[in-house]
Design an enzyme around this catalytic site. Structure first.
Site, short mmCIF file in Angstrom:
data_model
loop_
_atom_site.label_atom_id
_atom_site.label_comp_id
_atom_site.label_asym_id
_atom_site.label_seq_id
_atom_site.Cartn_x
_atom_site.Cartn_y
_atom_site.Cartn_z
NE ARG A 1 110.26 -9.29 -1.26
CZ ARG A 1 111.29 -10.07 -0.94
NH1 ARG A 1 112.34 -10.40 -1.72
NH2 ARG A 1 111.31 -10.29 0.19
CB ILE B 1 102.03 -5.10 6.64
CG1 ILE B 1 100.58 -4.66 7.39
CG2 ILE B 1 102.96 -5.63 7.78
CD1 ILE B 1 100.04 -5.80 8.08
NE ARG B 2 109.42 -5.82 6.12
CZ ARG B 2 109.82 -6.97 5.60
NH1 ARG B 2 109.51 -8.10 5.72
NH2 ARG B 2 110.96 -6.80 4.94
CG HIS C 1 97.75 -7.52 4.16
ND1 HIS C 1 98.30 -8.58 4.36
CD2 HIS C 1 98.99 -6.62 4.07
CE1 HIS C 1 99.51 -9.00 4.25
NE2 HIS C 1 99.99 -7.52 4.10
CB CYS D 1 100.71 -8.23 0.61
SG CYS D 1 101.97 -6.99 1.41
CD GLU E 1 94.97 -10.13 4.63
OE1 GLU E 1 94.57 -9.49 3.63
OE2 GLU E 1 96.21 -10.18 4.99
CD GLU F 1 109.76 -11.37 3.82
OE1 GLU F 1 108.97 -10.65 4.80
OE2 GLU F 1 110.21 -10.52 3.06
CB SER F 2 107.35 -12.85 -1.93
OG SER F 2 108.42 -11.86 -1.62
N1 GLN Z 1 107.69 -7.46 2.22
C1 GLN Z 1 106.98 -8.87 1.75
C2 GLN Z 1 107.61 -9.36 0.52
O1 GLN Z 1 107.96 -8.76 -0.31
C3 GLN Z 1 105.63 -8.69 1.91
C4 GLN Z 1 104.82 -8.22 3.03
C5 GLN Z 1 103.29 -8.64 3.20
O2 GLN Z 1 103.10 -9.80 2.40
N2 GLN Z 1 102.74 -8.22 4.21
O3 GLN Z 1 108.01 -10.65 0.63
#
Ligand code: GLN
Length: 196
Positions: free
Chosen positions: A106, A134-135, A170, A78, A172, A47-48
């Site tokens: 984001r 993922i998001r 991702h 991400c 990884e 989560e940034s």
């Molecule tokens: N939604 C997250 C963000 O903006 C990033 C998601 C992720 O790293 N998988 O911080």
């Protein structure tokens, strides 16, 4: 080589495992001392906003920015890409390191349930890889300084600007090590270039 994995939050172990499978040592970077003597650094997803708070608290933010500006190779996935970017379009006040000349939105594909896996063609590797989004953010604009290494749905998902490599997905989370290998090889090539 000695590759750091930023270890404040996110999928740290998975990145370390990918690097180790390729035969390199990893260092889990928890504060600024660990940044010395690294050959490169991976900034995982997470989560940034949380990562930013923790990086500042642990004294990593300013030192890392300066090291990247002076050429330290870094690969952000991400949330890592969000942190490297110049600006977050939907959270314009969010601080970023500003070392990758892109603007990102984001969570641009929607919530966690909208996360997906896709096959991506990577022309410079002459291959296809499987990638998890993922998001993930979407790169909404990028300058001429930024090389686009892969696209998905018409937007850039793997980009490079000198010593900075970043993906909105991702790698990884799969067994496919090709993007990590690209990062590690680019470090070796930059070193050879520096010696020549
Ligand atoms: N939604 C997250 C963000 O903006 C990033 C998601 C992720 O790293 N998988 O911080």
């Amino acid at each position: 080589m000695k590759i750091g994995v930023l270890a404040v939050q996110g999928d740290i172990r998975e990145h370390a495992a990918s690097v180790e499978k390729l035969g390199h040592n990893t260092v889990l970077v928890r504060d600024a001392r660990y940044l010395d003597e690294l050959d490169g650094l991976i900034m995982p997803g997470g989560e940034s906003t949380t990562m930013t708070i923790l990086m500042k608290r642990f004294g990593l933010w300013d030192k890392l920015k300066s090291l990247i500006e002076h050429g330290m190779p870094v690969y952000g996935t991400c949330a890592g890409l969000v942190l490297l970017s110049k600006r977050v379009t939907n959270y314009p006040d969010q601080p970023t390191l500003g070392v990758l000349d892109v603007e990102v939105e984001r969570n641009a594909y929607g919530s966690q349930t909208e996360s997906f896996e896709a096959r991506l063609r990577i022309p410079i590797l002459e291959t296809e890889i499987s990638a998890f989004f993922i998001r993930s953010p979407i790169v909404r604009s990028s300058s001429m300084k930024v090389e686009v290494l892969a696209k998905y749905g018409g937007t850039s998902v793997l980009v490079r600007q000198g010593n900075v490599l970043a993906s909105t997905f991702h790698p990884e989370l799969t067994d496919d090590l090709q993007v990590h290998q690209l990062f590690l090889e680019s470090i070796s090539l930059r070193r050879q270039g520096a010696k020549a």
